[in-house]
Design a protein around this motif. Sequence first.
Motif, short mmCIF file in Angstrom:
data_model
loop_
_atom_site.label_atom_id
_atom_site.label_comp_id
_atom_site.label_asym_id
_atom_site.label_seq_id
_atom_site.Cartn_x
_atom_site.Cartn_y
_atom_site.Cartn_z
N ALA A 77 -10.22 -9.16 2.51
CA ALA A 77 -9.28 -7.87 1.39
C ALA A 77 -8.62 -8.69 0.68
O ALA A 77 -7.47 -9.35 1.29
N ARG A 96 -3.40 3.04 -2.04
CA ARG A 96 -4.91 3.22 -2.48
C ARG A 96 -5.27 2.11 -2.51
O ARG A 96 -6.28 1.28 -3.51
N TRP A 97 -3.97 0.88 -1.92
CA TRP A 97 -3.98 -0.76 -2.18
C TRP A 97 -4.91 -0.66 -3.65
O TRP A 97 -5.45 -1.32 -4.18
N ASP A 136 -0.64 -1.38 6.49
CA ASP A 136 -0.04 -1.96 5.00
C ASP A 136 0.40 -2.81 5.14
O ASP A 136 0.78 -3.86 6.31
N GLU A 179 -6.36 5.36 5.08
CA GLU A 179 -5.61 4.20 4.49
C GLU A 179 -5.38 3.16 4.70
O GLU A 179 -4.77 2.26 4.43
N ARG A 180 -6.10 3.02 5.31
CA ARG A 180 -5.85 1.68 6.34
C ARG A 180 -7.55 -0.05 6.03
O ARG A 180 -8.54 1.10 6.00
N LEU A 181 -6.93 -0.91 6.65
CA LEU A 181 -8.44 -1.56 6.34
C LEU A 181 -8.56 -1.87 7.52
O LEU A 181 -8.64 -2.06 8.04
N VAL A 238 -5.16 -8.69 -1.60
CA VAL A 238 -5.12 -7.30 -2.72
C VAL A 238 -3.54 -8.73 -3.16
O VAL A 238 -2.73 -9.73 -2.73
N ASN A 279 0.70 -1.07 0.27
CA ASN A 279 0.16 0.04 -0.14
C ASN A 279 0.99 1.16 -0.31
O ASN A 279 0.64 2.60 0.79
N THR A 331 -11.75 0.92 3.17
CA THR A 331 -10.59 1.81 3.73
C THR A 331 -11.78 2.61 4.27
O THR A 331 -11.89 3.36 4.11
N ALA A 363 -7.32 -4.48 -5.22
CA ALA A 363 -8.01 -5.20 -4.65
C ALA A 363 -9.23 -4.65 -4.58
O ALA A 363 -9.96 -4.76 -5.45
#
Length: 649
Positions: free
Chosen positions: A249, A15-16, A357, A29-31, A251, A11, A26, A19
């Motif tokens: 998620a 913007r992942w 991340d 910027e975090r899941l 990715v 990340n 999100t 994914a």
Amino acid sequence: MSGVSDYRWVNALGRWPGARFAGVRTDGERLTLAPGAASLEPVAVADLDPAGGPLGMVVLADGTVLVTDPGHGRVLQVDGCDHTVCVLGCLDVATGDPAALREPRGLWLLGGGRLLVVDDAAQDLRAPDGSHRAECRPAGMVVRADTGEYLAPWTDPPPAEDPALRAARERVGGLAAVRVVDGVLVVGGARQVPGAGVVFVPDDGGDIVLLAAADLAGIAVDRCGRVFVAGPGGIARLGPRRIGARGVAVVPAPREPVGVEHWDRVRVVLAEPAPAGTHVRVWTMLATDAAGTPDPPDPMHADADDAPVPTARGRWRAGPLDGVDVRVLAGPAHPGDRLWITIELLGDGRGTPRVDDIRVERLGRGLLDALPAAYTGDDDGSGTLGRLLGLFGSAHAASVRGLDDLPASLDPGVAPDRPDDPWLDRLAGWVDAVPLTAADDAARRANVAGAYAAHGRRGTPAGLIEAVARETGVAVRVVEPLLRAQVWRLGTGGLGRDTGTRVADPGPPALHTTAVLDGADLVAAHDRGLPLYATYAHRVCVHVPPERADALPEIARVVERERPAHVFAQVRLTRPGVIPGQVGIDTVVAGPPPAWTAGAGPGSGADVRLPGSPAAHVGGPVETRLDTTLPTPGGRGATPVRLQGVEHT
């Protein structure tokens, strides 16, 4: 020390990329886990029979809920205060009234307190040739919405339906739908995805979100935005949504650099320790990306964390629960293969892990890759030197991880903030930030991040306002009397209102010219003018809104700490009569000040006025009173006052 020959951040741009989310969103910027299903709060118990179709439902302005009951041929009314249930007026087929509707289905508010009730039961109609035939044709009546009093028949078709509602119902197989500001709410339906209940269908064609799971067939939204639903058991209100229990998620890992077959290790970086009751699991798989992002892992068709190695290509392998540092035990890789990573977040509905991340690493032969080839020979890591270096590296792994995490520990936005690792408190001490013990996490981090800039404004009015707002949450106004002080001159202002006569010569005094015995201030040349403004210099007044009188002690404490040592500060509530800042916003306009006479009451100033007409105003004549004597600073008799060359006593 770590033996990592190369690494990449998944990340890196926040913007992942590529994914695929399911139950995860999100947060910046975090899941994090997405909100899950909402609870249903019972409003009233009622025996409702949808009879294979939707239930008409509306909510009146006073909170009264009206719902149709086609199976029993009636319309029910649920009181908005005590939630008692009764039949609306005579809209009950059980009364035997031939005008009563047999299967009331739809409800529409027509305005003016009128309600349209539509019946979809088959009606016995006479054909043009005189024969009788049954036909399902909507018919209804207009009644008063509050009492059910009959007003007029209705033979026209029902009002046209919003196409978006019909399209949403067809998309999920729902029975009822209503529009909200940013989408459509749909209720009921056996074919509904992801299941029976209330679902949210966005107008933009986005993913369907399950809001509540239940056997429901009617829905309505009141003017406050609250959602009411109805089903065979009665009427309920949609409660707040809890945090979801599971989300994934998927990715893709960044492409491997030249010469690297595939990444060896996956490390998940959490923004903070996972709250109690939450868990993280990492899944890995080697597969081609020609078909796009793969489906999330199915535990029934995937390898467990203790399965034999290596895991075959195209098959998911689980990492240990709460293991955020896992090895990639898959292979061998084929040309065009890519490492896929699934982050599975689990929770109990009260909290969520926050993934900052993901870092993928190539370990190679460990520390052997850091040595010249002459020392390593053909040792692939399993030889004596490789095992010795591996043992040495594992002993220092914690120190290496600490060094790797040091940049994040020095960032106030992500630094750990917990009793066993108080990095945020360390940073606050280094920048001398005032601790905000009662503030939330975001405010405390912002306080540390802005401490350096705040020190540059400390001691200024702006810095004083910011400090009070930061620590007490109160917006104050700082007034400096010196900025408004003027010496009164003929035609320049109102004496006793916005100006005052000078109490001393600007100085320094000169013998036989401006020096007055026992009435002159001996000052140096660089302090010229100080005697004129000594009453106002180095003083500030902090005005607090009247509704925050409870915060006065705390504000006074902050002001006392933040003011410069040579400045006298006064904290007071904003009151009528102050010089206005913004009339109607932070100032209350008062009436005229009380009259003042010499020897009675306070001295002349902003709070009193001389009797009679104003002494002076801008651009107007000046009137002096002959019965008033202005005392000297020392209080001894009358002193001549010189006003633009005219001497008065």
